[in-house]
Design an enzyme around this catalytic site. Structure first.
Site, short mmCIF file in Angstrom:
data_model
loop_
_atom_site.label_atom_id
_atom_site.label_comp_id
_atom_site.label_asym_id
_atom_site.label_seq_id
_atom_site.Cartn_x
_atom_site.Cartn_y
_atom_site.Cartn_z
CG ASN A 41 34.15 -68.32 30.80
OD1 ASN A 41 33.13 -67.64 30.66
ND2 ASN A 41 34.71 -68.12 31.25
CB ILE A 42 30.93 -70.72 36.58
CG1 ILE A 42 29.87 -70.42 35.62
CG2 ILE A 42 31.31 -70.61 37.52
CD1 ILE A 42 28.45 -69.90 36.10
CD GLU A 43 37.82 -68.69 34.09
OE1 GLU A 43 38.60 -67.73 34.81
OE2 GLU A 43 38.16 -68.66 32.91
CB CYS A 52 32.94 -74.42 28.49
SG CYS A 52 34.71 -74.84 28.45
CD GLU A 54 30.91 -73.66 24.63
OE1 GLU A 54 30.97 -73.24 25.32
OE2 GLU A 54 31.67 -73.82 23.77
CB CYS A 85 36.18 -77.00 24.99
SG CYS A 85 34.72 -77.90 26.04
CB CYS A 88 31.28 -77.92 25.08
SG CYS A 88 31.59 -76.51 26.30
N1 THU Z 1 35.89 -71.71 27.43
C1 THU Z 1 34.04 -71.77 27.21
O1 THU Z 1 33.80 -71.21 27.83
N2 THU Z 1 33.94 -71.84 26.03
C2 THU Z 1 35.25 -72.72 25.35
O2 THU Z 1 33.86 -72.83 24.18
C3 THU Z 1 35.45 -72.24 25.23
C4 THU Z 1 36.48 -72.14 26.86
C5 THU Z 1 36.27 -71.17 28.77
C6 THU Z 1 36.63 -72.04 29.74
C7 THU Z 1 37.52 -70.66 30.52
O3 THU Z 1 36.57 -70.28 31.31
C8 THU Z 1 37.93 -69.43 29.25
O4 THU Z 1 37.50 -69.60 28.95
C9 THU Z 1 39.52 -69.99 29.21
O5 THU Z 1 40.09 -71.51 28.62
#
Ligand code: THU
Length: 129
Positions: A41-43, A52, A54, A85, A88
């Site tokens: 994940n990259i915020e 996310c 995935e 989610c 994804c």
């Molecule tokens: N996130 C994912 O990368 N994959 C998931 O299946 C659920 C959520 C990440 C998004 C965000 O950066 C962090 O988790 C919290 O929601």
């Protein structure tokens, strides 16, 4: 089972850029030919622009020219086994078949496996256009 792919998901998790949630997620996707691509994940400060693990995994593979996928492993910092989610799931459904496997694991090493068809039944896709 699938220990190698899970190890790759753990390796990917270390690449997570998640300063806002501090929730590191790693994914590893395996192609039909057995090649593995990583995602994390990259915020973003504009939170909704976060992507996310995935999706970064499959986009990473797609940009390397891959089009056929067998399975994806997923891990997070949680004690819970997390599953992809909705966004994804829809992106995976664009490029993966119903029998594509999702191997979900947690920090305790517990694992659940489900197919894409099981976690996204009755999906909208290019077949409907
Ligand atoms: N996130 C994912 O990368 N994959 C998931 O299946 C659920 C959520 C990440 C998004 C965000 O950066 C962090 O988790 C919290 O929601």
């Amino acid at each position: 089972m699938f220990e190698n792919l899970i190890e790759k998901a753990k390796e990917a998790q270390l690449k997570s850029i998640s300063p806002y949630s501090n929730f590191r997620v790693g994914a590893a996707i395996e192609t039909d030919e057995g090649k593995i691509y990583l995602g994390a994940n990259i915020e973003n400060a504009s939170y909704s622009l976060t992507i996310c693990a995935e999706r970064t995994a499959i986009f990473n593979a797609l940009l390397s020219g891959e089009r056929k996928f067998k399975r994806l492993a997923l891990i997070s910092d949680s004690e819970n086994i997390i599953s992809p989610c909705g966004a994804c799931r829809q992106v995976l459904a664009e490029f993966c078949n119903q029998d594509f496997e999702i191997i979900m694991t947690n920090q305790k090493g517990e694992t659940k496996i489900a197919t894409l068809g099981e976690i996204l039944p009755f999906s909208f896709s290019k077949k409907d256009l």
